[in-house]
Structures are given as C-alpha cells and as structure tokens.
Design an enzyme around this catalytic site. Structure first.
Site, mmCIF file in Angstrom:
data_model
loop_
_atom_site.group_PDB
_atom_site.id
_atom_site.type_symbol
_atom_site.label_atom_id
_atom_site.label_comp_id
_atom_site.label_asym_id
_atom_site.label_seq_id
_atom_site.Cartn_x
_atom_site.Cartn_y
_atom_site.Cartn_z
ATOM 1 C CE LYS B 101 7.822 14.347 7.432
ATOM 2 N NZ LYS B 101 8.890 14.287 8.434
ATOM 3 N N GLY B 162 13.666 8.943 14.591
ATOM 4 C CA GLY B 162 14.410 9.152 15.829
ATOM 5 C C GLY B 162 15.316 8.011 16.245
ATOM 6 C CB ALA B 188 12.491 9.084 9.350
ATOM 7 N N GLY B 189 15.484 8.392 10.273
ATOM 8 C CA GLY B 189 16.385 7.286 10.530
ATOM 9 C C GLY B 189 17.861 7.634 10.492
ATOM 10 C CB ALA B 210 14.518 16.567 13.058
ATOM 11 C CB SER B 211 16.410 12.857 15.950
ATOM 12 O OG SER B 211 15.015 12.942 16.054
#
Lengths: 79, 278
Positions: B101, B162, B188-189, B210-211
């Site tokens: 990645k 994040g 992301a986001g 993830a977050s």
C-alpha cells in the site's frame, strides 16, 4: 568489540558477529542459516544495512562491520 | 469444501469474499483489535513497518497469521518516493509479499498524498515487481495516471486520514470508479457505516478503513456495522436503484378506493415547489 548503530542507538557486538547473530540476539529467538526461526513459523522481520535491504538468505554470511547503521524492522499497527 | 463466493473481490488475481479491508492502527489493546478484525470479517489488513523494539513486534504479525488474515504492508510516514521505495523493500522482505500500500504524503498536518512523488514511486515500484495499491487523492486524472503506470489498485481518499468526514467528493469517486479498469478501493475518511455503504454504491470495489472502527467507542460493534454496510452497499450498487423523481409514486393501488363524495376534493400536488431530484 564492533561498534555499530542499531535502530538508531549506539550498540556494540563481539568481533565476528554476523547479521543472523545480531537479529537472533535482538529478538531472543534462535535463527537458522536461512534466517528463519528454528522454532518454526515466519519471522516477519527485515534488516537494512546502511539503508539497503539485506535479504534474509544473506544474513548468515554477512559480518557486522564497524560503523554500520543497521535497522531491524517489523510489522506494527498501522492504517 | 467451501462453496466459492458468488461475488469475490479480485486483487491482483487473489480472491476475497470480504470487500472490507481493515487498517490495524488506533487501538492500544491487541485483544480488542483481534476481536474487531474478526467482527469485521476482513481478510486483508494493512500494517506499518517500524523499528523492532524488544518485547513487542511480532505479536501483531502472529495475530494476523493465526487468523489467516493476509497482510498488506504500507509505506505510511514516507514523504518522498525514495523513502517509500526503501520501506516497500523492507515490507517485501519482512512479510514475504510483493503487495504494497503505497502512501507518499505531503505533510503531517493534512496527510494528503503528494501525487507527484506518488506517481514517481509507483513507476519505480512496478518496475521492481511490486503490486502497487496506490493511496491517492480523489482526482480522477491522477487515478487514471496511476492505472497507466501499472498500479494493481487505485485507492482514492474519501476525506483526509482519520478525519471521519466521509466522502467529500462523491462525484469524483464515481468518476474514478466508472472509468477504472483496476479495482478502486475507497481509502480514508470514513466515519460511519452509511459512508462505507455510499462508497460501494458509488462503484468502489472495496473499502479500506481503520480509525472509524479502532477509535469508535465500541470498536467491535462498529466493525460489525462496517461489515454489513460494505456488503449492503455492494448489493445495492448492483441492484439497479430506482431513479430519483420529483413527484411521489404510490406503492399502494390508487384504484378501488372507497368512495369520496366529490372526486374534485382530491388535492393536487402541483402547487408545491419541488426540488429537483438527483
């Protein structure tokens, strides 16, 4: 003794230490000449010497040289 | 003998039944991380590469190995193509995979991709035999360039890493998915489940997050929600949604109604200002 930088901090190893010795000592796990754990399984680690990746197959016959900067890298949590 | 999944995700020839790719950062408890990963149903997770420190390190690796979750090493923290190349080589050596990645970020405040360095790194990594999963901006032109350079997947952001702001430019994401010949992963986001479903409805092949899970108050519950959201969005994307319309369409019969005294009493809706549907 041979003075090196290991993961960014000063470190000394006995003369005639090889990379495989250095990694095995750092992780407290015996490694075979192929750079794989003797207790089975995969290692999940890589070594860079002076910012160049050293394949595990060469750890066994690569001596640690005075002044080298050696990094032992593993997987950590990340996105 | 397991039956083949009817709609597998294909990445570089590998099949996955889950379209949710999980990052592993953001949780201090490895036990909770493991529970969340299992609840998410993910079969592919990203990891970062950092200096080994005694007493820590191979635990995450063994957790993933134990659960049969494939590892996608990232180049997080790299600001230049040169840094990313070294990190990618370390990941290939440590984790015995040529998947990477690729993240090349511009600065630590925004963590936005530096697409100039990204394109350079992609070209060099492809030449070295890597399968590049390129984390990129939501710019369709850049996504197209990455594909031309041989990226195995393009991974546009929904919003900065994040932030949990969701998908800030759904139009661009849809443009990217409609024109790509390689898998598109929304990366992301994402903040909550509806945004993961939206990503899939916009035509993404998978979602990476993830977050949203690891920093949720209940990571296991959010992981479960994401699992369902991604599956639901995928199904909806292929189900042929109804067109949005200006006026209502009754779902109950308009005939056979009980008598009213005067049919002229039926109110007409044409007096109301109506917003254009999408």
């Amino acid at each position: 003794m041979t003075a090196i930088t290991l993961n960014g901090t000063p470190h000394a190893v006995p003369e005639d230490t090889t990379i495989v010795d250095l990694v095995a000592e750092a992780i407290s796990r015996p490694l075979g000449p192929d750079g794989r754990p003797l207790d089975g399984g995969r290692l999940g680690m890589a070594v860079a010497v002076d910012a160049i990746v050293l394949p595990r197959s060469r750890w066994y016959r690569t001596p640690v040289v005075e002044g080298q900067s050696i990094e032992i890298i593993t997987a950590v949590q990340g996105g | 003998m397991t039956t083949p999944h009817p709609d597998p995700l294909l990445l570089d020839g590998a099949e996955f039944s889950s379209r949710l790719i999980m990052g592993t950062g953001g949780l201090s408890s490895l036990h909770t991380l493991e529970q969340a990963l299992l609840a998410s149903g993910t079969e592919l997770t990203t990891v970062a590469l950092r200096r080994y420190s005694p007493g820590q390190g191979d635990t995450l690796f063994s957790l993933l190995e134990r659960n049969g979750i494939r590892i996608l090493p990232n180049t997080a923290g790299c600001y230049t193509a040169r840094d990313a190349l070294l990190t990618a080589e370390l990941g290939r050596e440590a984790l015995e995979t040529d998947w990477v990645k690729l993240e090349v970020i511009a600065d630590e405040d925004t963590l936005l991709p530096d697409v100039v360095e990204l394109l350079d790194a992609t070209e060099q990594l492809v030449a070295r035999g890597f399968k590049v999963f390129a984390y990129t901006s939501d710019d369709p032109a850049v996504a197209h360039r990455l594909e031309d350079l041989g990226a195995a997947a393009v991974m546009p952001l929904g919003a900065p890493i994040g932030t949990g702001l969701g998908i800030l430019n759904p139009h661009n994401i849809e443009l990217i998915t409609s024109r790509a010949d390689v898998p598109v992963v929304l990366d992301a986001g994402i903040g909550t489940a509806s945004e993961a479903a939206l990503a899939m409805e916009l035509g993404c092949d998978a979602v990476l997050l993830a977050s949203a899970v690891t920093r949720a108050q209940d990571p296991v519950a959010m992981a479960t929600a994401m699992r369902h959201a991604v599956a639901a969005g995928r199904l909806a994307a292929g189900a042929g949604r109804i067109p949005a319309r200006r006026h209502a369409v009754a779902s109950s019969p308009m005939t056979g109604l009980v008598d009213t005294d005067d049919p002229e009493d039926v109110p007409r809706g044409d007096w109301a200002p109506v917003r254009e549907g999408r």
